[in-house]
Scaffold this motif. Structure first.
Motif, mmCIF file in Angstrom:
data_model
loop_
_atom_site.group_PDB
_atom_site.id
_atom_site.type_symbol
_atom_site.label_atom_id
_atom_site.label_comp_id
_atom_site.label_asym_id
_atom_site.label_seq_id
_atom_site.Cartn_x
_atom_site.Cartn_y
_atom_site.Cartn_z
ATOM 1 N N LEU A 1 0.775 -1.315 0.081
ATOM 2 C CA LEU A 1 0.163 -0.126 -0.019
ATOM 3 C C LEU A 1 0.829 1.225 0.009
ATOM 4 O O LEU A 1 1.695 1.328 1.008
ATOM 5 C CB LEU A 1 -0.850 0.082 1.241
ATOM 6 N N VAL A 2 0.606 2.197 -0.848
ATOM 7 C CA VAL A 2 1.336 3.384 -0.942
ATOM 8 C C VAL A 2 0.365 4.639 -1.369
ATOM 9 O O VAL A 2 -0.471 4.344 -2.098
ATOM 10 C CB VAL A 2 2.541 3.184 -2.069
ATOM 11 N N GLN A 3 0.799 5.750 -0.999
ATOM 12 C CA GLN A 3 0.068 7.119 -1.500
ATOM 13 C C GLN A 3 0.278 7.216 -2.644
ATOM 14 O O GLN A 3 1.359 7.190 -3.300
ATOM 15 C CB GLN A 3 0.194 8.138 -0.304
ATOM 16 N N ALA A 4 -0.570 8.125 -3.270
ATOM 17 C CA ALA A 4 -0.470 8.536 -4.610
ATOM 18 C C ALA A 4 0.820 9.312 -4.549
ATOM 19 O O ALA A 4 1.066 10.181 -3.569
ATOM 20 C CB ALA A 4 -1.612 9.384 -5.034
ATOM 21 N N GLY A 5 1.430 9.491 -5.719
ATOM 22 C CA GLY A 5 3.035 9.890 -5.636
ATOM 23 C C GLY A 5 4.079 9.461 -5.017
ATOM 24 O O GLY A 5 5.300 9.608 -5.459
ATOM 25 N N GLY A 6 3.901 8.149 -4.392
ATOM 26 C CA GLY A 6 4.863 7.422 -4.050
ATOM 27 C C GLY A 6 5.524 6.317 -4.949
ATOM 28 O O GLY A 6 5.126 6.499 -6.148
ATOM 29 N N SER A 7 6.392 5.591 -4.473
ATOM 30 C CA SER A 7 7.188 4.672 -5.078
ATOM 31 C C SER A 7 7.334 3.342 -4.696
ATOM 32 O O SER A 7 7.043 3.105 -3.358
ATOM 33 C CB SER A 7 8.462 5.142 -5.344
ATOM 34 N N LEU A 8 7.186 2.106 -5.391
ATOM 35 C CA LEU A 8 7.363 0.994 -5.164
ATOM 36 C C LEU A 8 8.459 0.322 -6.115
ATOM 37 O O LEU A 8 8.261 0.733 -7.230
ATOM 38 C CB LEU A 8 6.135 0.062 -5.212
ATOM 39 N N ARG A 9 9.153 -0.774 -5.636
ATOM 40 C CA ARG A 9 10.090 -1.661 -6.401
ATOM 41 C C ARG A 9 9.352 -3.088 -6.301
ATOM 42 O O ARG A 9 9.601 -3.643 -5.310
ATOM 43 C CB ARG A 9 11.348 -1.309 -6.171
ATOM 44 N N LEU A 10 9.114 -3.718 -7.345
ATOM 45 C CA LEU A 10 8.824 -4.995 -7.574
ATOM 46 C C LEU A 10 9.986 -5.677 -7.811
ATOM 47 O O LEU A 10 10.565 -5.459 -8.862
ATOM 48 C CB LEU A 10 7.609 -5.228 -8.332
ATOM 49 N N SER A 11 10.093 -7.216 -7.497
ATOM 50 C CA SER A 11 10.921 -7.942 -7.742
ATOM 51 C C SER A 11 10.302 -9.221 -8.143
ATOM 52 O O SER A 11 9.212 -9.732 -7.819
ATOM 53 C CB SER A 11 11.858 -8.351 -6.658
ATOM 54 N N CYS A 12 10.743 -9.849 -9.195
ATOM 55 C CA CYS A 12 10.356 -11.206 -9.748
ATOM 56 C C CYS A 12 11.708 -12.273 -9.763
ATOM 57 O O CYS A 12 12.481 -11.972 -10.536
ATOM 58 C CB CYS A 12 9.754 -11.141 -11.102
ATOM 59 N N VAL A 13 11.704 -13.058 -8.933
ATOM 60 C CA VAL A 13 12.656 -14.155 -8.805
ATOM 61 C C VAL A 13 12.353 -15.393 -9.748
ATOM 62 O O VAL A 13 11.399 -15.854 -9.327
ATOM 63 C CB VAL A 13 13.263 -14.425 -7.469
ATOM 64 N N ALA A 14 13.146 -15.696 -10.441
ATOM 65 C CA ALA A 14 12.945 -16.946 -11.315
ATOM 66 C C ALA A 14 13.961 -18.270 -10.718
ATOM 67 O O ALA A 14 15.261 -17.942 -10.445
ATOM 68 C CB ALA A 14 13.368 -16.535 -12.818
ATOM 69 N N TYR B 1 13.219 -6.608 -12.032
ATOM 70 C CA TYR B 1 12.505 -5.534 -11.223
ATOM 71 C C TYR B 1 11.681 -4.798 -12.151
ATOM 72 O O TYR B 1 11.635 -4.550 -13.407
ATOM 73 C CB TYR B 1 13.563 -4.771 -10.658
ATOM 74 N N LEU B 2 10.769 -4.050 -11.294
ATOM 75 C CA LEU B 2 9.807 -2.923 -11.618
ATOM 76 C C LEU B 2 9.876 -1.645 -10.681
ATOM 77 O O LEU B 2 9.345 -1.940 -9.784
ATOM 78 C CB LEU B 2 8.421 -3.438 -12.106
ATOM 79 N N GLN B 3 10.645 -0.737 -11.318
ATOM 80 C CA GLN B 3 10.668 0.283 -10.301
ATOM 81 C C GLN B 3 9.515 1.373 -10.794
ATOM 82 O O GLN B 3 9.233 1.749 -11.829
ATOM 83 C CB GLN B 3 11.978 1.006 -10.478
ATOM 84 N N MET B 4 8.659 1.528 -9.749
ATOM 85 C CA MET B 4 7.410 2.363 -10.306
ATOM 86 C C MET B 4 7.331 3.663 -9.215
ATOM 87 O O MET B 4 7.583 3.580 -7.957
ATOM 88 C CB MET B 4 6.364 1.648 -9.682
ATOM 89 N N GLN C 1 0.066 -7.604 -4.763
ATOM 90 C CA GLN C 1 -1.188 -6.688 -4.916
ATOM 91 C C GLN C 1 -0.409 -5.296 -4.761
ATOM 92 O O GLN C 1 0.582 -5.054 -3.822
ATOM 93 C CB GLN C 1 -1.740 -6.940 -3.850
ATOM 94 N N VAL C 2 -0.584 -4.478 -5.563
ATOM 95 C CA VAL C 2 -0.100 -2.993 -5.453
ATOM 96 C C VAL C 2 -1.292 -2.029 -5.247
ATOM 97 O O VAL C 2 -2.188 -2.202 -5.909
ATOM 98 C CB VAL C 2 0.666 -2.435 -6.520
ATOM 99 N N THR C 3 -1.574 -1.491 -4.129
ATOM 100 C CA THR C 3 -2.708 -0.623 -3.824
ATOM 101 C C THR C 3 -2.317 0.908 -3.741
ATOM 102 O O THR C 3 -1.082 1.236 -2.599
ATOM 103 C CB THR C 3 -3.452 -1.004 -2.546
ATOM 104 N N VAL C 4 -2.745 1.902 -4.520
ATOM 105 C CA VAL C 4 -2.420 3.227 -4.399
ATOM 106 C C VAL C 4 -3.360 4.074 -3.846
ATOM 107 O O VAL C 4 -4.599 4.082 -4.499
ATOM 108 C CB VAL C 4 -1.826 3.765 -5.664
ATOM 109 N N SER C 5 -3.189 4.615 -2.760
ATOM 110 C CA SER C 5 -4.424 5.630 -2.163
ATOM 111 C C SER C 5 -4.406 6.770 -2.462
ATOM 112 O O SER C 5 -3.103 7.345 -2.859
ATOM 113 C CB SER C 5 -4.500 5.304 -0.633
#
Length: 127
Positions: A11-24, A80-83, A122-126
């Protein structure tokens, strides 16, 4: 065959950032073109970004350009996905996907072009 596990959602506020990872799991991760997709309930899975096996070629959905960055570290079998500058409309379950395409310089944006999928995060942006 490869197994994919995503992490980094939350969960992140609008304008914030997250980094997703995918390990294979498995070998020869660099032989796989990989991508990120997202899905909200009642809608089809949507392309976000993709990257070629050696990381030399990337592609993005238009609405993500300039805000999202896809990358990979083949030594760690991880994508990775830097958002950044997240918006409420980015709220979705994010999935990573892979297809074996050794030495390919082409990326893919259709779900049908990928053979392997993670379970989603799950990514949730408030607002």
């Amino acid at each position: 065959q490869v197994q994919l596990v995503e992490s980094g959602g939350g969960l992140v506020q609008a304008g914030g950032s997250l980094r997703l990872s995918c390990v294979a799991s498995g070998r020869a991760f660099s032989f796989y073109t990989t991508g990120w997709f997202r899905q909200v309930p009642g809608k089809e899975r949507e392309f976000v970004a993709a990257i070629s096996g050696l990381g030399r070629v990337t592609s993005y959905a238009d609405s993500m350009k300039g805000r999202f960055t896809i990358s990979r570290d083949n030594a760690k079998n991880t994508m990775y996905l830097q958002m950044d500058n997240l918006k409420p409309e980015d709220t979705a379950v994010y999935y990573c996907a892979a297809v074996m395409k050794p030495y390919s310089t082409i990326t893919y944006s259709l779900t049908s072009e990928y053979d392997y999928w993670g379970q989603g995060t799950q990514v949730t942006v408030s607002s």
